[in-house]
Design a protein around this motif. Structure first.
Motif, mmCIF file in Angstrom:
data_model
loop_
_atom_site.group_PDB
_atom_site.id
_atom_site.type_symbol
_atom_site.label_atom_id
_atom_site.label_comp_id
_atom_site.label_asym_id
_atom_site.label_seq_id
_atom_site.Cartn_x
_atom_site.Cartn_y
_atom_site.Cartn_z
ATOM 1 N N THR A 65 32.478 42.464 39.654
ATOM 2 C CA THR A 65 33.408 43.275 40.438
ATOM 3 C C THR A 65 33.742 42.558 41.734
ATOM 4 N N ASN A 66 34.933 42.841 42.234
ATOM 5 C CA ASN A 66 35.301 42.320 43.556
ATOM 6 C C ASN A 66 35.256 43.405 44.619
ATOM 7 N N ILE A 67 34.794 44.579 44.248
ATOM 8 C CA ILE A 67 34.647 45.668 45.230
ATOM 9 C C ILE A 67 33.432 45.361 46.090
ATOM 10 N N CYS A 68 33.624 45.353 47.413
ATOM 11 C CA CYS A 68 32.528 44.918 48.280
ATOM 12 C C CYS A 68 32.520 45.691 49.590
ATOM 13 N N CYS B 62 36.051 35.586 53.364
ATOM 14 C CA CYS B 62 36.132 35.823 51.924
ATOM 15 C C CYS B 62 37.481 36.425 51.536
ATOM 16 N N ALA B 63 38.114 35.830 50.525
ATOM 17 C CA ALA B 63 39.364 36.366 50.002
ATOM 18 C C ALA B 63 39.145 37.145 48.706
ATOM 19 N N PHE B 64 37.886 37.223 48.268
ATOM 20 C CA PHE B 64 37.561 37.835 46.978
ATOM 21 C C PHE B 64 37.273 39.333 47.112
ATOM 22 N N GLY B 65 36.396 39.700 48.046
ATOM 23 C CA GLY B 65 35.956 41.087 48.149
ATOM 24 C C GLY B 65 37.024 42.005 48.706
ATOM 25 N N VAL B 66 37.201 43.168 48.063
ATOM 26 C CA VAL B 66 38.182 44.164 48.512
ATOM 27 C C VAL B 66 37.545 45.548 48.491
ATOM 28 N N LEU B 67 38.205 46.494 49.106
ATOM 29 C CA LEU B 67 37.767 47.880 49.052
ATOM 30 C C LEU B 67 38.125 48.494 47.702
ATOM 31 N N LYS B 68 37.440 49.560 47.349
ATOM 32 C CA LYS B 68 37.671 50.193 46.053
ATOM 33 C C LYS B 68 39.098 50.709 45.920
ATOM 34 N N SER B 69 39.700 51.060 47.054
ATOM 35 C CA SER B 69 41.063 51.592 47.043
ATOM 36 C C SER B 69 42.130 50.514 46.913
ATOM 37 N N ASP B 70 41.755 49.267 47.024
ATOM 38 C CA ASP B 70 42.714 48.161 46.973
ATOM 39 C C ASP B 70 43.257 48.015 45.544
ATOM 40 N N PRO B 71 44.557 47.820 45.394
ATOM 41 C CA PRO B 71 45.122 47.653 44.036
ATOM 42 C C PRO B 71 44.584 46.434 43.297
ATOM 43 N N ARG B 72 44.009 45.481 44.018
ATOM 44 C CA ARG B 72 43.425 44.292 43.381
ATOM 45 C C ARG B 72 42.001 44.532 42.888
ATOM 46 N N ALA B 73 41.422 45.685 43.208
ATOM 47 C CA ALA B 73 40.030 45.967 42.852
ATOM 48 C C ALA B 73 39.854 46.016 41.331
ATOM 49 N N TYR B 74 38.723 45.480 40.874
ATOM 50 C CA TYR B 74 38.390 45.573 39.461
ATOM 51 C C TYR B 74 36.879 45.747 39.326
ATOM 52 N N GLU B 75 36.477 46.264 38.183
ATOM 53 C CA GLU B 75 35.052 46.438 37.885
ATOM 54 C C GLU B 75 34.877 46.360 36.371
ATOM 55 N N MET B 76 34.151 45.352 35.902
ATOM 56 C CA MET B 76 33.930 45.193 34.474
ATOM 57 C C MET B 76 32.929 46.225 33.968
ATOM 58 N N ASP B 77 33.154 46.692 32.749
ATOM 59 C CA ASP B 77 32.135 47.556 32.148
ATOM 60 C C ASP B 77 31.112 46.683 31.416
ATOM 61 N N LEU B 78 30.024 47.325 30.989
ATOM 62 C CA LEU B 78 28.912 46.590 30.397
ATOM 63 C C LEU B 78 29.339 45.812 29.158
ATOM 64 N N GLU B 79 30.123 46.426 28.285
ATOM 65 C CA GLU B 79 30.507 45.751 27.045
ATOM 66 C C GLU B 79 31.384 44.534 27.310
ATOM 67 N N GLU B 80 32.219 44.605 28.325
ATOM 68 C CA GLU B 80 33.059 43.453 28.688
ATOM 69 C C GLU B 80 32.189 42.290 29.152
ATOM 70 N N ILE B 81 31.174 42.616 29.947
ATOM 71 C CA ILE B 81 30.264 41.574 30.433
ATOM 72 C C ILE B 81 29.470 40.973 29.286
ATOM 73 N N LEU B 82 28.948 41.832 28.412
ATOM 74 C CA LEU B 82 28.157 41.344 27.284
ATOM 75 C C LEU B 82 28.995 40.494 26.332
ATOM 76 N N LYS B 83 30.267 40.803 26.200
ATOM 77 C CA LYS B 83 31.147 40.006 25.354
ATOM 78 C C LYS B 83 31.300 38.597 25.917
ATOM 79 N N LYS B 84 31.397 38.492 27.237
ATOM 80 C CA LYS B 84 31.500 37.175 27.878
ATOM 81 C C LYS B 84 30.213 36.374 27.685
ATOM 82 N N VAL B 85 29.089 37.061 27.808
ATOM 83 C CA VAL B 85 27.811 36.379 27.591
ATOM 84 C C VAL B 85 27.712 35.889 26.150
ATOM 85 N N GLU B 86 28.140 36.725 25.207
ATOM 86 C CA GLU B 86 28.076 36.340 23.794
ATOM 87 C C GLU B 86 28.956 35.125 23.522
#
Length: 369
Positions: free
Chosen positions: A72-75, A82-106
């Motif tokens: 996530t870039n929510i910070c 830092c140009a990466f971290g944003v507030l949760k209200s920012d339109p650029r904010a994202y947060e991966m769910d567990l399955e998305e992360i596990l798919k990347k690991v796989e």
């Protein structure tokens, strides 16, 4: 030119004296490091650093097949550099769910990956179990993967929100499957600088104490330094001295990673430092941090060409395939998001070194002569 001949040809008495200390295997003082930073003799400094590097690592240059995941870039900290971290209200904010992360690991596991490196923003709504649970899920599904996750900043944050000790947090993470912790969050230890670039995150003493505690628990870690913004040479040396002192105490650091500051999109602004400064910083870190086995030329921040040169000026590691780095790319680096294993091998070979595939702990996986 042999090092002895290089010393004889050096007209600057202070630089020649430093070279003699290097040749004799003596530890450099902070004053020596500052002299080198203030010198324009880049070739000389680089030759000294490469002499030390070859004493430690021969002609080997390392890389790892790994994946960096930035969940996530929510910070909550909103650091000015830092140009990466944003507030949760920012339109650029994202947060991966567990399955998305596990798919990347796989995906990385299927490609022969050995390490997953997890670091990102520090969301105000995450609990300790969110951090621990992610490690546990990855390790339970992919037990062969080495999990290097959560910087000292995130571990400090977990301790803070749960009112628990660093030791308690690290033990819980280790029990969940944490193998190592990355070095991010160090920035520059100077309190003056931290007030400007990162006024709300853990301070130098807290960062170092997290790593001290990790080492005590048998969790190895990396160390970083963010340079090229508002710090002085004196503050760079002070930063490295604190790391060297802790390494004398614990021996738990595996590698030092100088990270070049990229200013695009940051509140701090400024300009990108020079390639000369990049190479000088890497070379001096190799000379000064005599108790660190490895110095990394992080191709993401340096670019491929400067990273190659750095392999002949004291560095012995390029990092890895990475796959999907977002943090530095948010601040303007033009490096690729990923590298293939074959590309890293060719970069190292073209630099005149022997490519060595490693794991997180610098155990040799394969040598490509």
């Amino acid at each position: 030119m042999e090092l002895e001949a290089l010393l004889k040809a050096q007209k600057d008495v202070s630089l020649r004296r430093i070279g003699e200390k290097v040749l004799e295997g003596k530890r450099l003082s902070p004053e020596d490091a500052l002299t080198l930073f203030n010198s324009n003799e880049l070739a000389y400094i680089g030759a000294l650093a490469e002499y030390v590097n070859r004493q430690k690592n021969g002609m080997f240059a390392y890389f790892v097949v790994n994946r960096q995941i930035n969940p996530t870039n929510i910070c909550v900290y909103q650091c000015n550099f830092c140009a990466f971290g944003v507030l949760k209200s920012d339109p650029r904010a994202y947060e991966m769910d567990l399955e998305e992360i596990l798919k990347k690991v796989e995906e990385t596991y299927q490609q022969g990956g050995r390490e997953v490196h997890i670091v990102g923003g520090v969301p105000p709504h995450w609990k300790v179990e969110d951090y621990v649970g992610l490690v546990r899920e990855i390790k339970s599904r992919f037990p062969q993967m080495i999990v290097k996750a959560w910087t000292a900043i995130e571990i400090h944050h977990m301790a803070k929100i749960s009112k628990r000790s660093y030791e308690d947090i690290l033990k819980e993470l280790k029990d969940a499957g944490l193998d190592a912790i990355p070095g991010g969050g160090a920035e520059i230890f100077s309190e003056r600088v931290r007030k400007v670039i990162a006024p709300y995150k853990a301070n130098a003493e807290e960062y170092l104490e997290v790593h001290r505690t990790a080492h005590k628990l048998g969790i190895p870690s990396n160390a970083t330094m963010l340079y090229g913004h508002v710090e002085t040479y004196e503050e760079r040396v002070e930063h490295m001295l604190k790391l060297r002192e802790l390494q004398d105490e614990t021996g738990g650091f595996q590698v030092f990673i100088p990270l070049a500051y990229w200013p695009e999109g940051t509140r701090l602004g400024g300009k990108r430092t020079s390639s000369v400064d990049d190479l000088k910083t890497i070379a001096i870190s190799r000379l000064f941090l005599d108790n660190f086995p490895h110095i990394k030329a992080y191709w993401i921040t340096l670019g491929e060409k400067i990273a190659q040169i750095a392999l002949n000026m004291g560095a012995d590691d390029l990092d890895g395939t990475i796959e999907e780095e977002r943090i530095v790319h948010s601040a303007g680096t033009k490096s690729p998001y990923r590298q293939s294993k074959e590309k890293l091998i060719n970069l190292i070979r073209s630099a005149g070194k022997i490519p060595v595939e490693r794991d997180t702990f610098y155990n040799i996986v394969a040598i490509y002569p």
